[in-house]
Write an enzyme that holds these catalytic residues in place. Structure first.
Site, mmCIF file in Angstrom:
data_model
loop_
_atom_site.group_PDB
_atom_site.id
_atom_site.type_symbol
_atom_site.label_atom_id
_atom_site.label_comp_id
_atom_site.label_asym_id
_atom_site.label_seq_id
_atom_site.Cartn_x
_atom_site.Cartn_y
_atom_site.Cartn_z
ATOM 1 C CB SER A 185 -0.965 -0.003 1.178
ATOM 2 O OG SER A 185 -0.274 -0.207 2.379
ATOM 3 C CG HIS A 213 -3.876 -1.098 -1.808
ATOM 4 N ND1 HIS A 213 -4.382 0.180 -1.739
ATOM 5 C CD2 HIS A 213 -3.670 -1.484 -0.517
ATOM 6 C CE1 HIS A 213 -4.471 0.551 -0.472
ATOM 7 N NE2 HIS A 213 -4.031 -0.446 0.298
ATOM 8 C CE LYS A 244 -7.497 0.022 0.831
ATOM 9 N NZ LYS A 244 -8.212 0.648 1.907
HETATM 10 N N1 PMP Z 1 -5.353 -4.442 3.905
HETATM 11 C C1 PMP Z 1 -4.718 -3.441 3.279
HETATM 12 C C2 PMP Z 1 -3.510 -3.764 2.453
HETATM 13 C C3 PMP Z 1 -5.159 -2.127 3.408
HETATM 14 O O1 PMP Z 1 -4.523 -1.121 2.800
HETATM 15 C C4 PMP Z 1 -6.312 -1.863 4.215
HETATM 16 C C5 PMP Z 1 -6.875 -0.471 4.404
HETATM 17 N N2 PMP Z 1 -6.116 0.579 4.118
HETATM 18 C C6 PMP Z 1 -6.934 -2.933 4.857
HETATM 19 C C7 PMP Z 1 -6.437 -4.206 4.673
HETATM 20 C C8 PMP Z 1 -8.125 -2.706 5.730
HETATM 21 O O2 PMP Z 1 -9.232 -2.443 4.953
HETATM 22 P P1 PMP Z 1 -10.487 -1.577 5.434
HETATM 23 O O3 PMP Z 1 -10.083 -0.137 5.368
HETATM 24 O O4 PMP Z 1 -11.531 -1.936 4.465
HETATM 25 O O5 PMP Z 1 -10.796 -1.996 6.823
#
Ligand code: PMP
Length: 397
Positions: A185, A213, A244
Site C-alpha cells: 500500500s 490494492h 477501495k
Molecule cells: N489491507 C490493506 C492492504 C489495506 O490497505 C487496508 C486499508 N487501508 C486494509 C487491509 C483494511 O481495509 P479496510 O479499510 O476496508 O478496513
C-alpha cells in the site's frame, strides 16, 4: 507510572506535539464533498491525490442508486451478525458474484477489510502453526497474527531468500501460512507471487494474498493480483476490501467451500460482529457490476497513473515507477515530509504524508494515488503544483 503518561510522552505523542508546534500537522482534514478527482476540503478546491477510490465508483450514478434502493428495501441496518439474525439475500448474492468473478469456490463477507484479515488469520492459524509475514504487510495482518497465537516470522520485504531461509527453519510437519499484500500500500510494488507460490509448494505452506490494492486494478478486468499472474488456483485465500475499488465499506475472503464453511462457524471476528449494512452491500455489488460492464476501466486507471508518473519524472521528481496507481514521491525526512504535504494542500493538491512508524526513518514519502476518473488537464495542474512546492525549502525549523 500512570497508565496515561504515554499519551503525553511516548514517541508518538512527541511527534504529534512537534508537528503541531511547527504547524505541519497533517491529519483529519475535512472533506465537504464527494470523494472525487477534485474535491472541496475545508472551504477550498483541492485536487484529490490521496484517495483509494481507484475506479472512481463512489460517485457513479448506478452505484449511488443501488445504495438508495437497498436503504428503501431493507432499512438502515441489520442489528446483528451473519451467523444469527444478520444475513440478507443481498449478502449471499454479493458473495456468490464475487466468487464467480474472481474464480474462487466460495466467499465470506465481513464488515471491514481490517475485520476480514482478523477473521481469516485468527481462525485459520493456531498456537502450533507458523505465519510467514512480509515485513511491509498491512497493520491488520499484524494484528490478526497476534490474535491467532501462532508463531509469527517476518521476512524482509519481498526477499525470497529470506522467506526460504525461514521456511527451512520451521518443522516440516507444522502448519504454515505465507501472507503477503498483493500490491503493497505505501510504495505500490507488486508481490513476487510466482516465487512465493513455488516456495509454498516446496515447503508445504498455504498462501494468502491481501488484495486490498490489487482488486479492480491488476489482472484481466481488474480481477486482482492472483489473476494478474495467472495463479488464482495456487492462492489458497484472497482477501479483498470493498472500501477501495468497490467504493463502499466491507471486506471478503475468497477461498474453497471447505475452508469458508468451517470459518463461518468458528471465526470469532465474523460470528460476533454485525454484518454489512444493506446499503454497503448493495453499493459494493453495484460497483462490481459496473466493473464487469466496463472491463477497460482498470486500463484507463493505469494510463492516467503512467501519465502522472511521466509528468513527475519530467519535472525531475524522484518517484518509484510501479505498475500500479500508487505513486510514492520521496521526501525523506519526517518534518520536511509533513511540511511539503501541508504546503501542497494549501496550494490545492491533497497527498498523504507517510512518516515513521509507517516507513523507516529517513525514507518518508508523499503517497499519491490515482483514480480512473482523473483527467489529463487535472493531472497537469497537480504536477505543476507538486513540482513548484518541491522546489521550495521547508521553513519549519
Ligand atoms: N489491507 C490493506 C492492504 C489495506 O490497505 C487496508 C486499508 N487501508 C486494509 C487491509 C483494511 O481495509 P479496510 O479499510 O476496508 O478496513
Amino acid at each position: 507510572m500512570d497508565l496515561f503518561q504515554k499519551c503525553i510522552s511516548d514517541p508518538n505523542a512527541e511527534r504529534l506535539h512537534m508537528a503541531r508546534e511547527l504547524n505541519v500537522y497533517p491529519y483529519f482534514h475535512v472533506l465537504e464533498s464527494r470523494q472525487a478527482p477534485v474535491v472541496q476540503m475545508e472551504g477550498h478546491r483541492v485536487i484529490m491525490l490521496g484517495s483509494n477510490n481507484y475506479l472512481g465508483f463512489t460517485e457513479d450514478p448506478e452505484v449511488i442508486a443501488a445504495g438508495h434502493a437497498a436503504l428503501d428495501k431493507y432499512g438502515t441496518g441489520v442489528s446483528g451478525s451473519r451467523f444469527l439474525n444478520g444475513t440478507l439475500d443481498l449478502h449471499l448474492q454479493l458473495e456468490k458474484e464475487l466468487a464467480a468473478f474472481t474464480g474462487y469456490e466460495d466467499c465470506m463477507t465481513c464488515s471491514t477489510g481490517f475485520q476480514t484479515n482478523l477473521a481469516i488469520i485468527s481462525a485459520i492459524c493456531g498456537k502450533d502453526d507458523y505465519i510467514l509475514n512480509d515485513r511491509e504487510n498491512h497493520a491488520s495482518i499484524y494484528d490478526a497474527c497476534r490474535l491467532s497465537f501462532a508463531k509469527v516470522m517476518r521476512y524482509r520485504h519481498s526477499n525470497m531468500e529470506d522467506l526460504e531461509r525461514i521456511l527451512q527453519s520451521i518443522p516440516k510437519t507444522a502448519g504454515k501460512l505465507i501472507v503477503t499484500d498483493g500490491v503493497f500500500s505505501m510504495r505500490g510494488d507488486i508481490c513476487k507471487l510466482p516465487e512465493i507460490v513455488a516456495l509454498a509448494q516446496k515447503y508445504g505452506a498455504r498462501v494468502m494474498v491481501d488484495d486490498a490494492h490489487g482488486f479492480g486494478v491488476l489482472g484481466p478486468g481488474g480481477r486482482g493480483t492472483a489473476a494478474y499472474f495467472g495463479l488464482t488456483d495456487k492462492v489458497d485465500i484472497t482477501m479483498l476490501t470493498f472500501s477501495k475499488s468497490l467504493a463502499s465499506i466491507g471486506g471478503c475472503m475468497l477461498t474453497s467451500h471447505k475452508v469458508a464453511d468451517w470459518l463461518r462457524h468458528v471465526s470469532r471476528p465474523f460470528i460476533f460482529s454485525a454484518s454489512l449494512t444493506p446499503s454497503s452491500a448493495a453499493t459494493a455489488l453495484a460497483a462490481l457490476h459496473r466493473l464487469i460492464q466496463d472491463p477497460e476501466r482498470p486500463t484507463r486507471l493505469m494510463n492516467i497513473a503512467k501519465y502522472f508518473q511521466k509528468g513527475l519524472i519530467n519535472a525531475g521528481i524522484r518517484i518509484i515507477e510501479a505498475p500500479t496507481p500508487i505513486v510514492p514521491i520521496f521526501t525523506y525526512e519526517t518534518m520536511d515530509t509533513l511540511w511539503y504535504g501541508k504546503k501542497m494542500f494549501e496550494e490545492g493538491v491533497y497527498v498523504n504524508p507517510v512518516i515513521t512508524p509507517a516507513c523507516v526513518e529517513g525514507e518518508c514519502l508523499l503517497r499519491t494515488t490515482l483514480m480512473a476518473t482523473h483527467t489529463e488537464p487535472v493531472i497537469d495542474e497537480a504536477v505543476g503544483i507538486i513540482a513548484r512546492v518541491l522546489r521550495e525549502k521547508p521553513d519549519h525549523k
